[in-house]
Design a protein around this motif. Structure first.
Motif, short mmCIF file in Angstrom:
data_model
loop_
_atom_site.label_atom_id
_atom_site.label_comp_id
_atom_site.label_asym_id
_atom_site.label_seq_id
_atom_site.Cartn_x
_atom_site.Cartn_y
_atom_site.Cartn_z
N TYR A 124 0.87 -1.39 0.02
CA TYR A 124 -0.15 0.10 0.02
C TYR A 124 0.82 1.06 0.20
CZ TYR A 124 -3.39 3.41 1.89
OH TYR A 124 -4.23 4.39 2.38
N ARG A 138 0.40 5.41 -0.11
CA ARG A 138 -0.83 6.89 -0.36
C ARG A 138 0.23 7.94 -1.14
NH1 ARG A 138 -2.11 7.97 5.24
NH2 ARG A 138 -3.21 6.12 5.11
N LEU A 158 -6.36 3.35 -5.96
CA LEU A 158 -7.55 3.14 -5.08
C LEU A 158 -7.98 4.50 -4.93
CD1 LEU A 158 -9.08 1.50 -3.13
CD2 LEU A 158 -7.29 1.90 -1.46
N ALA A 159 -9.28 4.55 -5.35
CA ALA A 159 -10.09 6.15 -4.67
C ALA A 159 -10.97 5.51 -3.77
CB ALA A 159 -10.53 6.57 -6.19
N GLY A 160 -12.27 5.64 -4.05
CA GLY A 160 -13.18 5.49 -2.83
C GLY A 160 -13.09 3.94 -2.10
N GLY A 161 -12.65 3.20 -3.34
CA GLY A 161 -12.77 1.67 -3.08
C GLY A 161 -14.04 0.88 -3.20
N GLN A 162 -14.94 1.54 -3.53
CA GLN A 162 -16.33 0.91 -3.60
C GLN A 162 -16.57 -0.05 -4.58
OE1 GLN A 162 -18.55 1.74 -0.52
NE2 GLN A 162 -16.35 2.15 -0.40
N ASP A 179 -2.93 4.54 -3.25
CA ASP A 179 -4.32 5.22 -2.74
C ASP A 179 -4.25 6.78 -3.01
OD1 ASP A 179 -6.22 6.33 -1.44
OD2 ASP A 179 -5.82 5.48 0.51
N ARG A 194 -6.58 10.78 -0.92
CA ARG A 194 -6.21 11.94 -0.23
C ARG A 194 -5.35 12.94 -0.77
NH1 ARG A 194 -5.23 10.09 5.79
NH2 ARG A 194 -6.95 8.24 5.93
N SER A 245 -21.70 11.73 -3.10
CA SER A 245 -22.58 12.50 -2.31
C SER A 245 -22.40 13.92 -2.09
CB SER A 245 -21.92 11.82 -0.49
OG SER A 245 -22.45 12.84 0.30
N HIS A 269 -20.88 8.21 -0.09
CA HIS A 269 -20.10 9.09 0.94
C HIS A 269 -18.67 8.85 0.43
CE1 HIS A 269 -23.19 8.92 4.39
NE2 HIS A 269 -23.36 9.95 3.67
N ARG A 270 -18.49 7.53 0.20
CA ARG A 270 -17.04 7.07 -0.37
C ARG A 270 -16.88 6.96 -1.96
NH1 ARG A 270 -14.60 7.16 4.21
NH2 ARG A 270 -12.66 6.96 3.10
#
Ligand SMILES: Cc1cc2nc3c(=O)[nH]c(=O)nc-3n(C[C@H](O)[C@H](O)[C@H](O)COP(=O)(O)OP(=O)(O)OC[C@H]3O[C@@H](n4cnc5c(N)ncnc54)[C@H](O)[C@@H]3O)c2cc1C
Ligand code: FES
Ligand code: FES
Lengths: 150, 271
Positions: free
Chosen positions: B8, B10, B31-35, B53, B56, B79, B108-109
């Motif tokens: 990982y 960031r 990886l953004a929101g991961g959804q 990631d 952020r 969101s 939200h994510r």
């Protein structure tokens, strides 16, 4: 990897594998087993917690992504003066039977009421569509959320 | 239920993301929101060895309206789109579509850029950007380039993005003409079995889950431009489509839905 998450007001640090889901971090590393896991498809919502004040499915978030965030679980909801109004409303409206969905349902409801103004029954049903309950038929859950939102 | 082991990283900017993707090659995944990505990793349908990631990174989220264009950072969440008063005024279709994606926790994510890059023909936002005639801004090792939404989606879960490119911004025209999104599904929080999207009173019509990519219903657009009624134009919505068959619907049923939903969307949009 070292992560530091403020969980229910307390900074909790641990060395986790990057693949660790937030749900497993909460349950296995921190022993906070109130957050349930009910599926492997991100559909049931049993694992819902608040991340920086907004609902999130903790099975669909890595612990490393929550590094530095504020996480609230069902264990952190009640205050010194007793149950959170949403918990109280679930209790009074009999909004649970087996209780498996309840922690996630309550956390999702807390976030929903905070996010959307003037919720009606249809809005509550839609807003909780990511949380499945196999027992109650939802009727009393909707009643409880409306009661708590007043 | 537990993803395969992964490293990982960031990153704080799009440039750093591009550099990290370049360094780690095909084994790395943004990886953004991961959804979308985390569910796939949990089922081990995706097994990247490095996650970059970008969640952020600075300067990649927010909505701004300038002249006749709305610019939206790739990391803007569903969101934020749903609740933006600016977007509701400048492009109400996009704000509405964001509000019917999944459920609040997903919204939200999940991010606009992630939804587009994932390129799922069953997703809502890609078809919206397609109907609106949007443009995607992408950063790569050689600088940045723009891709028209009509050229972006190349196959099932495939896009024109190279492995070392990062989607940074999405631009759509200000669009306040008649619009509608008719999303048909049977299960809560689910993807559309079929969806029909109408922008600018019928100037842009797009279909969800009717092919391996989101598609423009160009025969409907042409019929409307030629003066056809909403009902007559919608009758051609499924022409020359080859929709998928799955456990929710077969191809002919999807074609039926496309015609009905397109008619409803055109009528709601005042076409
Ligand atoms: C329960 C559930 C229900 C859902 N229902 C719906 C629905 O009804 N409709 C719908 O449309 N979607 C739905 N989704 C999907 C959701 O919209 C995702 O948020 C979205 O598809 C992915 O965005 P993300 O930011 O989470 O991306 P991620 O999961 O982080 O990434 C997805 C893919 O895009 C790539 N990527 C991400 N950001 C970028 C970027 N900036 N540049 C280049 N590549 C990038 C990643 O590498 C990955 O391959 C649902 C998801 C869940 C879990
Ligand atoms: S465990 Fe079912 S959504 Fe997270
Ligand atoms: S009370 Fe049993 S699942 Fe909801």
């Amino acid at each position: 990897m070292e992560v530091s998450v403020t969980v229910n007001g307390t900074v909790r640090s641990a060395d986790v594998e990057p693949r660790t889901l937030l749900a497993h971090f909460l349950r296995d590393d921190l022993g906070l087993t109130g957050t349930n896991i009910g599926c492997d498809t991100s559909s049931c919502g049993a694992c819902t917690v608040l991340v920086d004040g907004r609902s999130a499915k903790s099975c669909t978030l890595l612990a490393v992504q929550a590094d530095g965030s504020d996480v609230t679980t069902i264990e952190g909801l009640a205050g010194d003066d007793g149950l959170h109004p949403m918990q109280q409303a679930f209790h009074e409206c009999h909004a649970l039977q087996c209780g498996y969905c309840t922690p996630g349902m309550v956390m999702a409801a807390v976030s929903l009421v905070d996010e959307y103004e003037d919720l009606d029954a249809a809005g509550v049903r839609e807003g909780l569509e990511g949380n499945l309950c196999r027992c109650t038929g939802y009727q009393n859950i909707v009643k409880a959320v409306l009661a708590a939102s007043e | 239920m537990i993803p395969a082991a992964v490293d990982y990283l960031r990153v704080e900017s799009a440039e750093a993301a591009v550099a990290a993707l370049g360094e780690h090659g095909d084994e790395a995944k943004l990886l953004a929101g991961g959804q979308s990505l985390i569910p796939l990793m949990r089922l081990r349908l995706a097994t990247p060895t490095v996650l970059v990631d970008v969640g952020r990174a600075t300067g990649l989220s927010g909505i701004s309206v300038g002249g006749d264009t709305v610019s939206i950072g790739a990391l803007t969440t569903h969101s934020s789109l749903e609740h933006s008063a600016e977007l509701a005024a400048a492009c109400p279709l996009l704000a509405h579509v964001a509000s019917v994606v999944g459920d609040p926790a997903v919204r939200h994510r999940g991010t606009l850029g992630g939804s587009l890059a994932h390129a799922d023909p069953a997703s809502d936002l890609p078809a919206a950007v397609l109907a609106l005639g949007g443009t995607l801004v992408v950063s790569g090792p050689g600088g940045s380039r723009e891709i028209a939404a009509t050229d972006f989606f190349t196959g099932f879960l495939e896009s024109d993005l190279a492995a070392d490119e990062v989607l940074t911004e999405v631009r759509v025209p200000v669009s306040t003409g008649g619009w509608s999104y008719q999303k048909f599904n049977r299960r809560a929080q689910d993807w559309a079995i079929v969806g029909a999207m109408v922008a600018e009173g019928g100037a842009g019509v797009a279909l969800v889950n009717m092919a391996s990519t989101p598609i423009r219903a160009s025969s409907v657009e042409a019929a409307l431009a030629g003066g056809a009624s909403a009902a007559d134009a919608a009758a051609g919505a499924a022409d020359s489509t080859e929709p998928p068959t799955d456990n929710q619907a077969d191809g002919p049923y999807r074609q039926h839905l496309a015609r009905v939903l397109t008619r409803r969307a055109l009528e709601a949009a005042g076409a």
